[in-house]
Scaffold this motif. Structure first.
Motif, mmCIF file in Angstrom:
data_model
loop_
_atom_site.group_PDB
_atom_site.id
_atom_site.type_symbol
_atom_site.label_atom_id
_atom_site.label_comp_id
_atom_site.label_asym_id
_atom_site.label_seq_id
_atom_site.Cartn_x
_atom_site.Cartn_y
_atom_site.Cartn_z
ATOM 1 N N GLU A 35 -6.955 2.783 1.456
ATOM 2 C CA GLU A 35 -7.729 2.237 0.333
ATOM 3 C C GLU A 35 -6.903 2.354 -0.941
ATOM 4 O O GLU A 35 -6.685 3.463 -1.444
ATOM 5 C CB GLU A 35 -9.057 2.982 0.158
ATOM 6 N N CYS A 36 -6.447 1.228 -1.456
ATOM 7 C CA CYS A 36 -5.658 1.208 -2.688
ATOM 8 C C CYS A 36 -6.364 0.365 -3.754
ATOM 9 O O CYS A 36 -7.170 -0.508 -3.433
ATOM 10 C CB CYS A 36 -4.265 0.637 -2.423
ATOM 11 N N ASN A 43 -4.545 6.556 -4.903
ATOM 12 C CA ASN A 43 -4.406 5.570 -3.832
ATOM 13 C C ASN A 43 -4.181 6.244 -2.494
ATOM 14 O O ASN A 43 -3.340 7.136 -2.367
ATOM 15 C CB ASN A 43 -3.226 4.629 -4.126
ATOM 16 N N ARG A 50 2.138 1.944 -3.498
ATOM 17 C CA ARG A 50 1.126 2.510 -4.387
ATOM 18 C C ARG A 50 0.835 3.974 -4.056
ATOM 19 O O ARG A 50 0.599 4.779 -4.956
ATOM 20 C CB ARG A 50 -0.146 1.666 -4.323
ATOM 21 N N ARG A 83 0.827 -1.204 0.000
ATOM 22 C CA ARG A 83 0.000 0.000 0.000
ATOM 23 C C ARG A 83 0.867 1.262 0.000
ATOM 24 O O ARG A 83 0.570 2.244 -0.689
ATOM 25 C CB ARG A 83 -0.942 -0.020 1.204
#
Length: 408
Positions: free
Chosen positions: A294-295, A290, A240, A237
């Motif tokens: 929340e990705c 991203n 990203r 995460r």
């Protein structure tokens, strides 16, 4: 006493919403499940309750945490009544007790759930052979609907390790969901513009659109599914998010835009590349922004989006999130030891017992409402304000003693 005072305090404050002028509101809605320990050593199956909650994206205010449990019903007495006997010969939609799970219906639901699991394995096997992985949740939902049409019973999350409560009655989730969104409609249905972000759940979708039908027809309510990759590790995460920062920074430099406009620029590009996910009837759009929580996010419009301008679509997709309600769910797990996620054991054959979990299902509802009052009216955020304060229901943080002793 604390529970009764908390509920009375909350109802009195929320009743003011009906008269408050509300502009644009963005709500995220999702469900969370809680386990209740068995009370009979001869029957060590768990009771699993489900609660639906909605939170405002801007203020963080949590509207409702309705649990699918009715403590006023006694199943044993009800099974002996003539009303119950008459209901058994009627179609489900004609029953006076249709909202309550009975032992006979639970057994049928468990069988339907087993059929769903079997079909999921067969479908997964065919996907693997065709090299068409992964198996999307939408395709699983489609399978569940097929089984419901064939058997007349919804394959809800019941199995051989779950049962009905000894005291009170388990309410069908669809009734709890409808009640939740109807309450929302009464409280904030008069807002100038509403945007509802829902977890990919067919029951939540139907309940939300049914409650806000008039607003949807008038074009003042937009409803969308939100899904994101929950399987990513923290490092994945972070990577990203780092790539998002680079992309946004590059757009800000080359297009000479501020951060918000740069994010909107990236989302606008994704509108030209809609996704048709396997097993899903909806059209999905990627949200390339991203966040650490929340990705790999995708958004699908459930209401008519043809009447929306491109800028309006970009706004809905860019702001789409389930984080406001997920943040409260996380607090439930961390601050309420009774409702923390239990540990499973292979030797228990799927059954779960923990000394912290409640034995009485009524305690789930009480603990959630007490925490919701504290979260909305007492707990300050980084800006020093409470969710109720941001929403306009309070002038400042409320002291707990004023909830317990309102006359003081």
């Amino acid at each position: 006493m604390f529970y009764e005072r908390s509920v009375a305090f909350m109802k009195e404050r929320e009743s003011r919403l009906k008269m408050m002028p509300l502009k644009g509101m963005r709500l995220s809605s999702d469900r969370q499940e809680y386990g209740v320990n068995w009370t009979n050593r001869d029957d060590r199956r768990n009771v699993v309750l489900s609660a639906i909650g909605s939170a405002d994206s801007y203020t963080g205010y949590v509207f409702g945490m309705e649990v699918n449990f009715d403590p006023s019903v006694n199943l044993q007495d009800l099974a002996k009544s003539q009303q119950y006997q008459d209901d058994q010969s009627r179609k489900k939609f004609n029953r006076t007790l249709a909202r309550i799970w009975t032992p006979r219906e639970i057994h049928a639901a468990i069988q339907a759930n087993k059929e769903l699991e079997y079909k999921k394995k067969e479908l997964l096997k065919s996907y693997f052979e065709a090299g068409n992985l992964p198996l999307h949740e939408a395709r699983v939902a489609s399978l569940a609907e097929e089984i419901e049409l064939e058997s007349g019973v919804s394959p809800v999350s019941f199995d051989d390790a779950t049962t009905l409560p000894d005291n009170g009655a388990l309410v069908r989730s669809e009734y709890t969901l409808c009640a939740h969104f109807r309450l929302l409609q009464e409280l904030i249905g008069h807002a100038d513009l509403l945007t509802l972000y829902l977890d990919q759940d067919t029951l939540i979708n139907r309940a939300a659109i049914t409650a806000f039908t008039d607003q949807v027809k008038a074009g003042t309510c937009r409803v969308a599914y939100v899904r994101f990759n929950k399987e990513l590790t923290v490092d994945e995460r972070r990577f990203r998010v780092k790539m998002t920062e680079k992309a946004v920074g590059m757009v800000m430099k080359t297009e000479e835009l501020d951060r918000i406009e740069a994010e909107r620029f990236l989302v606008q590009q994704s509108l030209s590349q809609p996704y048709a996910m396997s097993g899903s009837k909806e059209v999905w759009f990627s949200n390339p922004i991203n966040r650490i929580y929340e990705c790999e996010k995708y958004v699908s419009f459930l209401t008519d989006c043809d009447c929306l301008s491109e800028n309006q679509k970009v706004s809905v997709i860019r702001r789409a999130s389930l984080h406001p309600i997920d943040n409260f769910f996380q607090m439930v797990r961390r601050r309420l030891s009774l409702l923390e996620r239990p540990m499973h054991s292979q030797s228990n054959n799927g059954r779960v017992w923990t000394g912290k979990s409640p034995y009485n299902p009524v305690m789930v509802e009480k603990m959630l409402q007490i925490l919701r009052v504290y979260y909305n009216f007492c707990l300050r955020g980084k800006d020093g304000k409470t969710p109720a304060q941001r929403l306009g229901l309070a002038k400042g943080p409320v002291e707990i003693r004023k909830i317990l002793y309102p006359s003081c």
